[in-house]
Write an enzyme that holds these catalytic residues in place. Structure first.
Site, PDB file in Angstrom:
ATOM      1  N   GLU A   8      46.023   4.099 -17.561  1.00  0.00           N
ATOM      2  CA  GLU A   8      45.975   3.875 -16.106  1.00  0.00           C
ATOM      3  C   GLU A   8      46.993   2.850 -15.632  1.00  0.00           C
ATOM      4  OE1 GLU A   8      43.299   4.046 -18.052  1.00  0.00           O
ATOM      5  OE2 GLU A   8      41.888   5.486 -17.180  1.00  0.00           O
ATOM      6  N   LYS A  47      30.738   8.576  -6.716  1.00  0.00           N
ATOM      7  CA  LYS A  47      30.702  10.000  -7.057  1.00  0.00           C
ATOM      8  C   LYS A  47      29.886  10.814  -6.060  1.00  0.00           C
ATOM      9  CE  LYS A  47      29.661  12.942 -11.064  1.00  0.00           C
ATOM     10  NZ  LYS A  47      30.880  13.419 -11.727  1.00  0.00           N
ATOM     11  N   MET A  50      63.140 -14.003 -23.962  1.00  0.00           N
ATOM     12  CA  MET A  50      63.138 -15.081 -22.981  1.00  0.00           C
ATOM     13  C   MET A  50      62.253 -16.234 -23.448  1.00  0.00           C
ATOM     14  SD  MET A  50      64.496 -16.205 -20.317  1.00  0.00           S
ATOM     15  CE  MET A  50      65.150 -15.071 -19.095  1.00  0.00           C
ATOM     16  N   PHE A  82      26.702   3.264 -16.583  1.00  0.00           N
ATOM     17  CA  PHE A  82      27.808   3.590 -17.479  1.00  0.00           C
ATOM     18  C   PHE A  82      29.125   3.622 -16.701  1.00  0.00           C
ATOM     19  CE2 PHE A  82      30.537   6.855 -19.525  1.00  0.00           C
ATOM     20  CZ  PHE A  82      30.841   6.122 -20.662  1.00  0.00           C
ATOM     21  N   GLN A  83      30.121   2.941 -17.226  1.00  0.00           N
ATOM     22  CA  GLN A  83      31.447   2.833 -16.587  1.00  0.00           C
ATOM     23  C   GLN A  83      31.365   2.303 -15.157  1.00  0.00           C
ATOM     24  OE1 GLN A  83      33.662   6.543 -17.304  1.00  0.00           O
ATOM     25  NE2 GLN A  83      34.378   5.661 -19.231  1.00  0.00           N
TER      26      GLN A  83
END
Lengths: 166, 565
Positions: free
Chosen positions: B49, B161, B479, B111-112
């Site tokens: 993602e 959802k 760097m 969940f999630q």
């Protein structure tokens, strides 16, 4: 630059998360909140937050601008910049055994506060005033032993007549 | 017309002009994915993602349109946070749609489930949780309005959802409905301030324009260039401003700040008027802030009032979008063109600036048999004639590119400036390639950064995106190593990338092409070959381990304290 206490009157959309947005702005940028209160206004969906904060001019300018930048904030007024009335309310539950009760009540009387609850050896006092007045009252009552305290934080409003001599 | 929430969402995206969505499916967004095939939108399936949000960001930076990203709840959403913060710091318009667990489960540690609105509150311009399908269309419209107006930025919309599944009679909100009483981005400059600015310019003998990303996001490069050329005012820019002014113009000084050019930093410290346009006096630009531009009157044009007087007290603040401000300023200055000879007024200054440029130009020391990274950038510039979209990762690769590419057009340099996000460049290049399928898009990377989102090779190959990755491979997190060398007594703790994949084989494993370059004389031919290929390519260029980026102003030092080659 001098650090000074400022009272900000912040009109916000009354929607979920608005308090978190405002509080998060202060914590995320390292600004202090001395007190904060919030309640609905007459206009539906609009709440008023009164925030007292401390900072020099540059910090207060940033706070005001950052608040205005929040999408949920409708209006910000720095009441320190105008003539305003300011009050805070406090409940103080103080020890008041038989021998001390009269003295406690005398102080309550001098400060024009009210006793709103009485126990066997304690009193609950309701007081309204400026921050300084309440601090004085609390200092005086401390020697009797304060058991509990609840303060509203400052609320304030711009005075109607701004042009009168100070 | 009755639609479900998923259809409403996709219809609204289309009406906002979205053509491409970068995303990754999951349980809480299946309903949206279910409707994508019929929507007419192109969906680019990334491999992580973070790749989706950076790609949407790169798409937005390259095209000037709002980028769009779609991910699932929980880990899908949290994986975008770095990319959201990246877009926020650089004021890039992106709309992120996240799935959320059904509203009855919110707060149950389902969940999630994660409170992504809470998590992203400090790194979005604004965000929303949509609890009723009836609010969805207006929320999406407002999200796009907020993302692209005023100071642009990322806006997140969290859609549970059950809201995606709920049916509603679809009505597209009209323009009057999107306005909010609490959001009025100031646009036009104040007329009095504009006159004062004109007076300051007329009085100035050593004026300097300091341009930032705001010039690019507001589309005012032409106005800025007119101002500089007509009034004979030298221009420097921040990392975010590169490309807003043509680098082949004699008035161009290069980037300023920590790795800015000698001439740009000298000009800042000696100018009598510094006109900051769409820039924010970042610490990497100002160095020790109390010593920044000590001889100058400072003017600051910015659309965001909070940027003004934040880091530096300026003499003339002007809250306005750069385009309006520069357009109005142009009109104001037009009045004086007949009577004032700006070129003559600034001749001594321009000559002085030219002398500083001669004194210490950007340079590097060539060594036989060694590929200097600066030479690689110069070669890329030569082969692309400055017409490519160049993305970078973060670190030495980014600074060498900023110094040596010589950008001439806006939106051709995509780099994570404010947040400094390693792993940004490659997915951003994928986004830019989607915006411009026919342009050459190159990610200039380090061997460290490229491994942060290397998985997106699959995305690029899968969608036939001919993105070129040029790895300046020094085997170090260069760097940080440079800082360790200069300020930490060469204590190279954890900056040596001892174990490294074979990048050529890795490219091939993903179905891309891979080349390795180890000799300076092979650089041009190999890059040419790579750029001509119509496929994803990695070019692994072996550069010396301990090459440094110079000039350098050590952190917290004044711009006059430059370490030079």
């Amino acid at each position: 630059m001098d650090s000074r206490r400022h009272i900000l009157s912040v009109t916000v959309e009354n929607e979920p998360g608005v308090l978190s947005r405002v509080a998060g702005l202060f914590s995320g940028r390292g600004f202090n909140i001395e007190s904060l209160n919030v309640a609905p206004t007459l206009e539906e969906g609009v709440s008023l937050m009164t925030i007292t904060t401390v900072g020099d001019e540059a910090i207060i300018e940033q706070i005001v601008k950052q608040l205005r930048k929040l999408v949920v904030v409708i209006k910000v007024v720095d009441l320190t910049e105008v003539k305003s009335v300011e009050r805070e309310m406090v409940f103080i539950k103080v020890h008041a055994e038989d021998g001390k009760r009269a003295e406690v009540l005398r102080i309550v009387d001098v400060f024009r506060c009210k006793v709103v609850d009485v126990g066997l050896d304690e009193l609950t006092v309701e007081a309204t005033g400026t921050k300084d007045k309440l601090t004085a009252l609390i200092t005086l009552l401390q020697r009797f032993g304060i058991k509990e305290i609840a303060r509203t934080g400052t609320m304030a409003m711009k005075r109607s007549m701004q042009d009168l001599p100070a | 017309m009755e639609l479900n929430g998923a259809q409403v969402l996709l219809e609204c995206l289309k009406r906002e002009g979205v053509e491409v969505v970068f995303g990754y499916p999951g349980g809480a967004v299946i309903d949206i994915y279910d409707r994508i095939p019929e929507s007419g939108l192109t969906h680019i399936l990334v491999r992580h993602e973070q790749g989706a949000i950076h790609a949407a960001d790169g798409y937005a930076r390259a095209s000037g349109k709002v980028g769009c990203c779609l991910v699932t709840s929980g880990p899908g959403a949290t994986n975008t946070v770095t990319g959201i913060a990246t877009a926020y710091m650089d004021s890039i318009p992106v709309v992120i749609v996240t799935g959320q667990v059904p509203t009855p489960l919110i707060g149950n540690d389902a969940f999630q489930e994660v409170d992504i609105v809470g998590i992203t509150r400090p790194c979005t311009k604004h965000n929303y949780l949509v609890k009723d399908v009836k609010d969805l269309a207006l929320t999406i419209r407002r999200a796009f309005y907020l993302a692209r107006s005023g100071r642009p930025g990322p806006v997140l919309v969290d859609v549970p959802k059950d809201v995606q599944q709920a049916k509603v009679k679809f009505r597209y909100p009209d323009d009057s409905e999107i306005r909010m009483r609490s959001y009025n981005p100031t646009v036009k400059p104040n007329v009095k301030q504009l006159r004062r600015l004109a007076e300051l310019i007329l009085k100035a003998r050593r004026p300097l324009i300091y341009a930032g990303g705001g010039v690019i996001s507001s589309g005012s490069s032409a106005e800025l260039t007119w101002l500089s050329q007509t009034l004979s005012i030298p221009v420097t820019a921040t990392l975010m401003g590169l490309g807003c002014f043509p680098a082949d113009d004699p008035l161009w000084l290069g980037m300023l700040g920590m790795h800015g050019t000698y001439v740009a930093n000298k000009a800042v410290q000696n100018a009598d008027l510094v006109l900051a346009v769409g820039a924010r006096f970042d610490d990497r630009v100002t160095g020790k802030v109390s010593t920044f531009a000590p001889k100058a009157k400072l003017v600051h044009i910015d659309v965001d009032p909070t940027s003004i007087q934040k880091n530096v007290q300026v003499h003339l603040p002007m809250v306005a979008d750069c385009f309006s401000a520069l357009t109005d300023l142009k009109e104001e200055m037009h009045k004086h063109l007949g009577t004032v000879d700006f070129a003559a007024d600034h001749a001594d200054w321009v000559a002085q600036v030219g002398a500083w440029r001669e004194e210490h130009p950007l340079r590097y020391v060539s060594e036989p048999g060694v590929i200097k990274p600066q030479f690689v950038i110069e070669t890329i510039r030569k082969l692309t004639k400055g017409e490519a979209v160049i993305c970078t990762e973060v670190g030495q690769n980014q600074m060498w590119t900023a110094q040596f590419y010589g950008f001439t057009t806006p939106r051709s340099f995509l780099s994570s400036g404010g947040l400094g996000t390693m792993g940004y460049g490659f997915p951003a290049a994928i986004g830019a390639q989607m915006a411009f399928p026919d342009r050459l898009v190159i990610d200039i990377a380090g061997d460290g950064s490229i491994q942060m989102n290397i998985q997106e090779l699959a995305t690029a190959v899968c969608h036939n995106l001919p993105v070129k990755i040029v790895i300046l491979n020094n085997g170090y997190l260069g760097m940080v190593r440079q800082w360790q060398e200069l300020f930490y007594e060469k204590n190279y703790c954890s900056t040596c990338m001892a174990a490294q994949p074979d990048f050529v084989k890795l490219a091939e494993a993903y179905g891309a092409a891979g080349f390795r370059v180890e000799k300076p004389e092979e650089v041009e031919a190999t890059l040419k070959k790579a750029f001509a290929l119509k496929k994803t390519v990695i070019v692994d260029v072996r550069i010396p381990a301990e090459e440094n980026v110079y000039p350098m102003v050590p952190a917290g030092k004044s711009l006059t304290d430059m370490l030079l080659v």
